[in-house]
Design a protein around this motif. Structure first.
Motif, mmCIF file in Angstrom:
data_model
loop_
_atom_site.group_PDB
_atom_site.id
_atom_site.type_symbol
_atom_site.label_atom_id
_atom_site.label_comp_id
_atom_site.label_asym_id
_atom_site.label_seq_id
_atom_site.Cartn_x
_atom_site.Cartn_y
_atom_site.Cartn_z
ATOM 1 N N PRO A 120 -61.845 78.396 4.536
ATOM 2 C CA PRO A 120 -61.822 76.712 3.864
ATOM 3 C C PRO A 120 -60.524 76.193 3.596
ATOM 4 N N TYR A 121 -59.394 77.271 2.091
ATOM 5 C CA TYR A 121 -58.129 77.367 1.798
ATOM 6 C C TYR A 121 -57.831 76.972 2.845
ATOM 7 N N HIS A 122 -57.588 77.019 4.301
ATOM 8 C CA HIS A 122 -56.768 77.100 5.060
ATOM 9 C C HIS A 122 -56.784 75.789 5.640
ATOM 10 N N ALA A 123 -58.065 75.628 5.962
ATOM 11 C CA ALA A 123 -59.099 73.931 6.964
ATOM 12 C C ALA A 123 -57.973 72.918 5.528
ATOM 13 N N ALA A 124 -58.278 73.015 4.398
ATOM 14 C CA ALA A 124 -58.241 72.527 3.941
ATOM 15 C C ALA A 124 -56.753 72.136 3.647
ATOM 16 N N LEU A 125 -55.133 73.411 3.879
ATOM 17 C CA LEU A 125 -53.982 72.683 3.911
ATOM 18 C C LEU A 125 -53.473 72.675 5.114
ATOM 19 N N ALA A 126 -54.440 73.428 5.577
ATOM 20 C CA ALA A 126 -54.084 72.745 7.868
ATOM 21 C C ALA A 126 -54.236 70.904 7.249
ATOM 22 N N GLY A 127 -55.002 70.971 6.953
ATOM 23 C CA GLY A 127 -55.523 69.325 7.020
ATOM 24 C C GLY A 127 -54.080 68.260 6.219
ATOM 25 N N GLU A 128 -54.313 69.455 5.116
ATOM 26 C CA GLU A 128 -53.168 67.992 4.686
ATOM 27 C C GLU A 128 -51.687 68.683 4.919
ATOM 28 N N LEU A 129 -51.137 69.639 5.381
ATOM 29 C CA LEU A 129 -50.133 69.132 6.191
ATOM 30 C C LEU A 129 -49.583 68.510 7.572
ATOM 31 N N GLY A 130 -51.126 68.351 8.261
ATOM 32 C CA GLY A 130 -51.799 67.108 9.066
ATOM 33 C C GLY A 130 -51.629 65.786 8.832
ATOM 34 N N GLN A 134 -48.547 62.831 9.804
ATOM 35 C CA GLN A 134 -48.658 62.203 10.474
ATOM 36 C C GLN A 134 -47.735 60.561 10.293
ATOM 37 N N LYS A 135 -47.595 61.224 8.165
ATOM 38 C CA LYS A 135 -47.022 59.592 7.918
ATOM 39 C C LYS A 135 -45.685 59.966 8.243
ATOM 40 N N HIS A 136 -44.679 60.873 7.578
ATOM 41 C CA HIS A 136 -43.670 61.049 7.803
ATOM 42 C C HIS A 136 -42.800 61.261 9.515
ATOM 43 N N GLY A 137 -43.864 61.871 10.432
ATOM 44 C CA GLY A 137 -42.694 62.713 11.789
ATOM 45 C C GLY A 137 -42.914 64.210 11.194
ATOM 46 N N LEU A 138 -43.015 65.020 9.907
ATOM 47 C CA LEU A 138 -42.797 66.234 9.297
ATOM 48 C C LEU A 138 -43.296 66.211 8.831
ATOM 49 N N CYS A 172 -38.542 77.870 9.448
ATOM 50 C CA CYS A 172 -38.520 76.340 8.674
ATOM 51 C C CYS A 172 -37.196 76.018 10.060
ATOM 52 N N ASP A 173 -36.196 74.491 10.326
ATOM 53 C CA ASP A 173 -35.256 74.315 10.818
ATOM 54 C C ASP A 173 -34.135 75.397 9.241
ATOM 55 N N GLU A 174 -32.773 75.452 9.902
ATOM 56 C CA GLU A 174 -32.428 76.741 9.083
ATOM 57 C C GLU A 174 -31.654 74.889 7.903
ATOM 58 N N ARG A 175 -31.287 74.384 8.989
ATOM 59 C CA ARG A 175 -30.926 73.173 7.556
ATOM 60 C C ARG A 175 -31.491 73.253 6.149
ATOM 61 N N ILE A 176 -33.045 73.218 6.685
ATOM 62 C CA ILE A 176 -33.778 73.445 5.121
ATOM 63 C C ILE A 176 -33.777 74.762 4.790
ATOM 64 N N ALA A 177 -33.378 75.813 5.609
ATOM 65 C CA ALA A 177 -33.216 77.550 5.013
ATOM 66 C C ALA A 177 -31.692 77.310 3.715
ATOM 67 N N TYR A 207 -48.006 78.679 9.989
ATOM 68 C CA TYR A 207 -47.826 77.388 9.672
ATOM 69 C C TYR A 207 -46.182 77.048 10.609
ATOM 70 N N GLY A 208 -45.411 77.597 10.226
ATOM 71 C CA GLY A 208 -44.395 77.559 9.895
ATOM 72 C C GLY A 208 -43.889 77.550 11.713
ATOM 73 N N ARG A 209 -43.271 75.709 12.116
ATOM 74 C CA ARG A 209 -43.556 75.470 13.992
ATOM 75 C C ARG A 209 -42.189 74.680 13.904
ATOM 76 N N PRO A 210 -40.826 75.006 13.836
ATOM 77 C CA PRO A 210 -39.879 73.750 13.189
ATOM 78 C C PRO A 210 -39.495 73.311 14.284
ATOM 79 N N GLY A 211 -39.712 73.577 16.049
ATOM 80 C CA GLY A 211 -40.199 72.483 16.875
ATOM 81 C C GLY A 211 -40.833 71.678 16.706
ATOM 82 N N LYS A 212 -42.382 72.075 16.717
ATOM 83 C CA LYS A 212 -43.363 71.197 16.561
ATOM 84 C C LYS A 212 -43.250 69.677 14.879
ATOM 85 N N GLY A 213 -42.255 69.813 13.986
ATOM 86 C CA GLY A 213 -41.896 69.541 13.191
ATOM 87 C C GLY A 213 -42.944 69.877 11.913
ATOM 88 N N VAL A 214 -43.208 71.386 11.586
ATOM 89 C CA VAL A 214 -43.694 71.957 10.378
ATOM 90 C C VAL A 214 -43.182 73.079 10.230
#
Length: 267
Positions: A120-130, A134-138, A172-177, A207-214
């Motif tokens: 349940p915790y990870h379903a909630a976390l995944a839902g918020e990331l999704g 969707q709102k920002h494209g990343l 994560c993208d190197e610019r963020i790091a 969850y870290g999938r920089p190529g997919k914008g997460v």
């Protein structure tokens, strides 16, 4: 007890707080050995430390204790750090290598805890990331942790004050790091390291999938910087904590700004 709490924001950052919860169901608590009942391995007050640092940040907090099941471990049971002391999905020992349980939980117990708490915790976390993606494209997950600064069973010497984990640059993208590193370098006299002893747990890696914008980055803090003492009752020191919160606010703002620039460059 609900497995998680959510505070939804409209910004690009999602804070995950998997280890500040202290709830244990009565039957699980009763099976703890006396010393384990101090819950010394808790990320004490991590949710309070990060609360309201930035407007519009989303926060997902696990309410259950990591002794119930560790929300930052692979549900399949694979070890997090091969070749180094660590704790398991349902830990058998505490951070000092001491036994936790009067009777160690079995396979059926672990499966039940996965269903009731971990999933349940990870379903909630995944839902918020999704939602944020969707709102920002990343979206950027900042996984928020803290730990005692001296734990010989886990690491030698004294832990740096701020430990950034990017799973060796893959989460994560190197610019963020790089932005997070620069914010640590320019933010005062707190020591820091990137991808040192703690380079990101299962959550960061999953969850870290920089190529997919997460993008995902872990921040592990030494508790000496905001607790009165790193022993029971693990009281929050407001003066120390406010100074650290100012530093964390700078790191989060820098990550937010870098991510905004990345999003604009793709428009």
């Amino acid at each position: 007890m609900k497995a998680f709490d959510i505070k939804s924001g409209q910004g690009v950052i999602v804070l995950g707080v998997p280890h500040s919860g202290t709830y244990l169901p009565p039957d699980i608590y009763a099976n703890l050995l006396p010393q384990a009942r101090t819950l010394a391995d808790t990320d004490w007050h991590a949710d309070r430390l990060y609360a309201d640092l930035l407007p519009d940040v989303t926060l997902v907090r696990a309410n259950f204790h990591r002794y119930v099941i560790d929300a930052n471990r692979d549900p399949g049971g694979s070890r997090l750090y091969e070749g180094a002391n660590t704790t398991d999905l349902v830990p058998k020992t505490d951070f000092d290598g001491n036994a936790i349980w009067s009777e160690a939980p079995g396979h059926t117990d672990i499966e039940s805890r996965l269903v009731s708490w971990h999933h349940p915790y990870h379903a909630a976390l995944a839902g918020e990331l999704g939602r944020v993606h969707q709102k920002h494209g990343l979206a950027v997950l900042v996984d928020c942790h803290s730990i005692r600064s001296r734990i010989p069973f886990l690491f030698e010497g004294v832990l740096p004050d701020v430990n950034l984990g990017t799973n060796l640059g893959t989460s994560c993208d190197e610019r963020i790091a790089a932005t997070a590193v620069n914010a640590c370098r320019n933010g005062g006299d707190y020591t820091f390291v990137r991808d040192g002893r703690f380079r990101g747990g299962w959550t960061t890696r999953h969850y870290g999938r920089p190529g997919k914008g997460v993008h995902a980055i872990q921040i592990e803090l030494a508790q000496s910087n905001y607790l009165e003492s790193e022993c029971a009752p693990f009281e929050y020191d407001s003066a120390k904590a406010e100074r650290l919160r100012s530093h964390l606010r700078g790191i989060l703002r820098a990550i937010e700004d870098a991510t905004t620039e990345m999003g604009q460059s793709h428009e």
